[in-house]
Design a protein around this motif. Structure first.
Motif, PDB file in Angstrom:
ATOM      1  N   LEU A  46       5.836  18.071  -9.959  1.00  0.00           N
ATOM      2  CA  LEU A  46       6.620  16.990  -9.365  1.00  0.00           C
ATOM      3  C   LEU A  46       7.866  17.562  -8.710  1.00  0.00           C
ATOM      4  CD1 LEU A  46       7.058  13.949  -8.898  1.00  0.00           C
ATOM      5  CD2 LEU A  46       8.317  13.913 -11.061  1.00  0.00           C
ATOM      6  N   THR A  47       8.065  17.222  -7.449  1.00  0.00           N
ATOM      7  CA  THR A  47       9.241  17.702  -6.724  1.00  0.00           C
ATOM      8  C   THR A  47      10.342  16.651  -6.744  1.00  0.00           C
ATOM      9  OG1 THR A  47       8.511  16.812  -4.594  1.00  0.00           O
ATOM     10  CG2 THR A  47       7.786  19.057  -5.158  1.00  0.00           C
ATOM     11  N   VAL A  48      11.554  17.116  -6.538  1.00  0.00           N
ATOM     12  CA  VAL A  48      12.696  16.208  -6.452  1.00  0.00           C
ATOM     13  C   VAL A  48      12.498  15.250  -5.282  1.00  0.00           C
ATOM     14  CG1 VAL A  48      15.180  16.086  -5.997  1.00  0.00           C
ATOM     15  CG2 VAL A  48      14.277  17.828  -7.547  1.00  0.00           C
ATOM     16  N   GLU A  49      11.966  15.748  -4.187  1.00  0.00           N
ATOM     17  CA  GLU A  49      11.763  14.923  -3.002  1.00  0.00           C
ATOM     18  C   GLU A  49      10.781  13.778  -3.269  1.00  0.00           C
ATOM     19  OE1 GLU A  49      11.459  18.323  -2.973  1.00  0.00           O
ATOM     20  OE2 GLU A  49      13.374  18.773  -1.998  1.00  0.00           O
ATOM     21  N   ALA A  83       9.989  12.485  -6.238  1.00  0.00           N
ATOM     22  CA  ALA A  83      10.611  11.562  -7.193  1.00  0.00           C
ATOM     23  C   ALA A  83      11.641  10.676  -6.495  1.00  0.00           C
ATOM     24  CB  ALA A  83      11.265  12.345  -8.326  1.00  0.00           C
ATOM     25  N   ARG A  84      12.434  11.267  -5.609  1.00  0.00           N
ATOM     26  CA  ARG A  84      13.442  10.504  -4.871  1.00  0.00           C
ATOM     27  C   ARG A  84      12.777   9.477  -3.963  1.00  0.00           C
ATOM     28  NH1 ARG A  84      15.866  14.240  -1.583  1.00  0.00           N
ATOM     29  NH2 ARG A  84      14.268  13.686  -0.078  1.00  0.00           N
ATOM     30  N   ASP A  85      11.729   9.873  -3.252  1.00  0.00           N
ATOM     31  CA  ASP A  85      11.035   8.956  -2.346  1.00  0.00           C
ATOM     32  C   ASP A  85      10.496   7.742  -3.094  1.00  0.00           C
ATOM     33  OD1 ASP A  85      11.577  10.703  -0.274  1.00  0.00           O
ATOM     34  OD2 ASP A  85       9.525  11.504  -0.173  1.00  0.00           O
ATOM     35  N   VAL A  86       9.886   7.978  -4.261  1.00  0.00           N
ATOM     36  CA  VAL A  86       9.359   6.874  -5.064  1.00  0.00           C
ATOM     37  C   VAL A  86      10.494   5.984  -5.544  1.00  0.00           C
ATOM     38  CG1 VAL A  86       8.121   6.230  -7.175  1.00  0.00           C
ATOM     39  CG2 VAL A  86       7.281   8.122  -5.767  1.00  0.00           C
ATOM     40  N   HIS A  87      11.544   6.598  -6.055  1.00  0.00           N
ATOM     41  CA  HIS A  87      12.678   5.825  -6.572  1.00  0.00           C
ATOM     42  C   HIS A  87      13.294   4.948  -5.479  1.00  0.00           C
ATOM     43  CE1 HIS A  87      16.152   4.775  -8.967  1.00  0.00           C
ATOM     44  NE2 HIS A  87      16.905   5.118  -7.947  1.00  0.00           N
ATOM     45  N   GLU A  88      13.504   5.519  -4.307  1.00  0.00           N
ATOM     46  CA  GLU A  88      14.093   4.750  -3.205  1.00  0.00           C
ATOM     47  C   GLU A  88      13.181   3.612  -2.755  1.00  0.00           C
ATOM     48  OE1 GLU A  88      15.112   7.680  -0.266  1.00  0.00           O
ATOM     49  OE2 GLU A  88      16.890   8.323  -1.391  1.00  0.00           O
ATOM     50  N   ALA A  89      11.891   3.875  -2.701  1.00  0.00           N
ATOM     51  CA  ALA A  89      10.943   2.832  -2.287  1.00  0.00           C
ATOM     52  C   ALA A  89      10.859   1.721  -3.329  1.00  0.00           C
ATOM     53  CB  ALA A  89       9.562   3.443  -2.042  1.00  0.00           C
ATOM     54  N   VAL A  90      10.862   2.082  -4.604  1.00  0.00           N
ATOM     55  CA  VAL A  90      10.840   1.088  -5.676  1.00  0.00           C
ATOM     56  C   VAL A  90      12.104   0.244  -5.631  1.00  0.00           C
ATOM     57  CG1 VAL A  90      11.020   0.810  -8.192  1.00  0.00           C
ATOM     58  CG2 VAL A  90       9.264   2.290  -7.218  1.00  0.00           C
ATOM     59  N   ASP A 106       0.813  -1.217   0.000  1.00  0.00           N
ATOM     60  CA  ASP A 106       0.000   0.000   0.000  1.00  0.00           C
ATOM     61  C   ASP A 106       0.850   1.272   0.000  1.00  0.00           C
ATOM     62  OD1 ASP A 106      -2.300  -1.527  -0.035  1.00  0.00           O
ATOM     63  OD2 ASP A 106      -2.645  -1.365   2.128  1.00  0.00           O
ATOM     64  N   HIS A 107       1.936   1.276   0.764  1.00  0.00           N
ATOM     65  CA  HIS A 107       2.749   2.498   0.841  1.00  0.00           C
ATOM     66  C   HIS A 107       3.388   2.838  -0.505  1.00  0.00           C
ATOM     67  CE1 HIS A 107       6.160  -0.300   1.287  1.00  0.00           C
ATOM     68  NE2 HIS A 107       6.923   0.721   0.934  1.00  0.00           N
ATOM     69  N   LEU A 108       3.719   1.823  -1.281  1.00  0.00           N
ATOM     70  CA  LEU A 108       4.319   2.057  -2.594  1.00  0.00           C
ATOM     71  C   LEU A 108       3.271   2.609  -3.570  1.00  0.00           C
ATOM     72  CD1 LEU A 108       7.060   1.829  -3.916  1.00  0.00           C
ATOM     73  CD2 LEU A 108       6.528  -0.516  -4.529  1.00  0.00           C
ATOM     74  N   ILE A 109       2.076   2.080  -3.513  1.00  0.00           N
ATOM     75  CA  ILE A 109       0.976   2.588  -4.332  1.00  0.00           C
ATOM     76  C   ILE A 109       0.695   4.050  -3.964  1.00  0.00           C
ATOM     77  CG2 ILE A 109      -1.518   2.405  -4.786  1.00  0.00           C
ATOM     78  CD1 ILE A 109      -0.116   0.179  -6.169  1.00  0.00           C
ATOM     79  N   ALA A 110       0.668   4.343  -2.668  1.00  0.00           N
ATOM     80  CA  ALA A 110       0.393   5.712  -2.217  1.00  0.00           C
ATOM     81  C   ALA A 110       1.463   6.681  -2.697  1.00  0.00           C
ATOM     82  CB  ALA A 110       0.283   5.749  -0.691  1.00  0.00           C
ATOM     83  N   LEU A 111       2.725   6.281  -2.630  1.00  0.00           N
ATOM     84  CA  LEU A 111       3.808   7.134  -3.115  1.00  0.00           C
ATOM     85  C   LEU A 111       3.670   7.417  -4.599  1.00  0.00           C
ATOM     86  CD1 LEU A 111       6.966   5.702  -1.302  1.00  0.00           C
ATOM     87  CD2 LEU A 111       6.046   8.016  -1.085  1.00  0.00           C
ATOM     88  N   GLU A 112       3.385   6.379  -5.374  1.00  0.00           N
ATOM     89  CA  GLU A 112       3.259   6.566  -6.825  1.00  0.00           C
ATOM     90  C   GLU A 112       2.028   7.409  -7.157  1.00  0.00           C
ATOM     91  OE1 GLU A 112       4.068   6.611 -10.795  1.00  0.00           O
ATOM     92  OE2 GLU A 112       5.405   6.019  -9.177  1.00  0.00           O
TER      93      GLU A 112
END
Length: 67
Positions: free
Chosen positions: A26-29, A31-38, A8-14
């Motif tokens: 879209l902020t750098v933060e 985009a970074r959060d999604v990339h790190e979680a993925v 769920d947390h990954l879906i919420a981030l995306e």
């Protein structure tokens, strides 16, 4: 591409990132959060990061288009 059960947390981030993209904000933060979680999820699941990223985007964006 195999079906991936995303947490769920990954879906919420995306979803947050997709909403920001659609608003042109879209902020750098974000985009970074999604990339790190993925990246973390892919490593834990033993799935290629690119496959996870593509599947996640498809799951969120197609769900948004259908609903």
């Amino acid at each position: 591409m195999a079906s991936i059960e995303f947490p769920d947390h990954l879906i919420a981030l995306e979803r947050s990132a997709w909403a920001e993209i659609q608003r042109g904000e879209l902020t750098v933060e974000t985009a970074r959060d999604v990339h790190e979680a993925v990246t973390a999820f892919a490593a834990e699941a033993g799935i290629a990061r690119l496959e996870v990223e593509m599947g996640l985007k498809q799951a969120v964006r197609h769900a948004a288009a259908a609903g």
